[in-house]
Scaffold this motif. Structure first.
Motif, PDB file in Angstrom:
ATOM      1  N   ARG A  76       0.827  -1.223   0.000  1.00  0.00           N
ATOM      2  CA  ARG A  76       0.000   0.000   0.000  1.00  0.00           C
ATOM      3  C   ARG A  76       0.853   1.261   0.000  1.00  0.00           C
ATOM      4  O   ARG A  76       0.514   2.236  -0.653  1.00  0.00           O
ATOM      5  N   ALA A  77       1.986   1.238   0.724  1.00  0.00           N
ATOM      6  CA  ALA A  77       2.883   2.386   0.728  1.00  0.00           C
ATOM      7  C   ALA A  77       3.462   2.623  -0.674  1.00  0.00           C
ATOM      8  O   ALA A  77       3.540   3.756  -1.138  1.00  0.00           O
ATOM      9  N   ASP A  79       2.107   1.706  -3.491  1.00  0.00           N
ATOM     10  CA  ASP A  79       1.022   2.150  -4.376  1.00  0.00           C
ATOM     11  C   ASP A  79       0.756   3.642  -4.244  1.00  0.00           C
ATOM     12  O   ASP A  79       0.338   4.280  -5.202  1.00  0.00           O
ATOM     13  N   ARG A  80       1.001   4.190  -3.064  1.00  0.00           N
ATOM     14  CA  ARG A  80       0.775   5.623  -2.832  1.00  0.00           C
ATOM     15  C   ARG A  80       1.912   6.467  -3.383  1.00  0.00           C
ATOM     16  O   ARG A  80       1.776   7.673  -3.500  1.00  0.00           O
ATOM     17  N   GLY A  81       3.033   5.814  -3.653  1.00  0.00           N
ATOM     18  CA  GLY A  81       4.175   6.526  -4.228  1.00  0.00           C
ATOM     19  C   GLY A  81       5.016   7.137  -3.190  1.00  0.00           C
ATOM     20  O   GLY A  81       5.768   7.985  -3.249  1.00  0.00           O
TER      21      GLY A  81
END
Length: 81
Positions: A76-77, A79-81
């Motif tokens: 998830r981290a 994916d957030r960039g």
């Protein structure tokens, strides 16, 4: 709870992720190591020797729920960039 095709949650986790894969069909340590390696590669995480040692330890010792949550954080981290 939404998961990807490996059973890793794709969003915030409010309860223990035991729904997928079905209980009793959890990936073995080799499969968990593969999942973790793929997530690290996709996230652009460069691995040193000690990093790899800890990743191997996690894949070998963590129960599925703990493993899935930790891998979900990395995914998830990234994916957030």
């Amino acid at each position: 709870m939404q998961t990807d095709d490996t059973g890793i949650p794709t969003g915030p986790i409010d309860r223990e992720p035991l729904d997928y894969p079905p209980p009793g069909d959890y990936p073995d340590s080799a499969r968990k190591a593969e999942i973790l390696e793929n997530v690290f590669q996709a996230a652009g995480v460069e691995m040193g020797a000690y990093d790899q040692r800890i990743a191997d330890w996690l894949a070998e010792t963590a129960d599925w729920s703990t493993f899935a949550v930790i891998v979900s954080w990395v995914q998830r981290a990234a994916d957030r960039g």
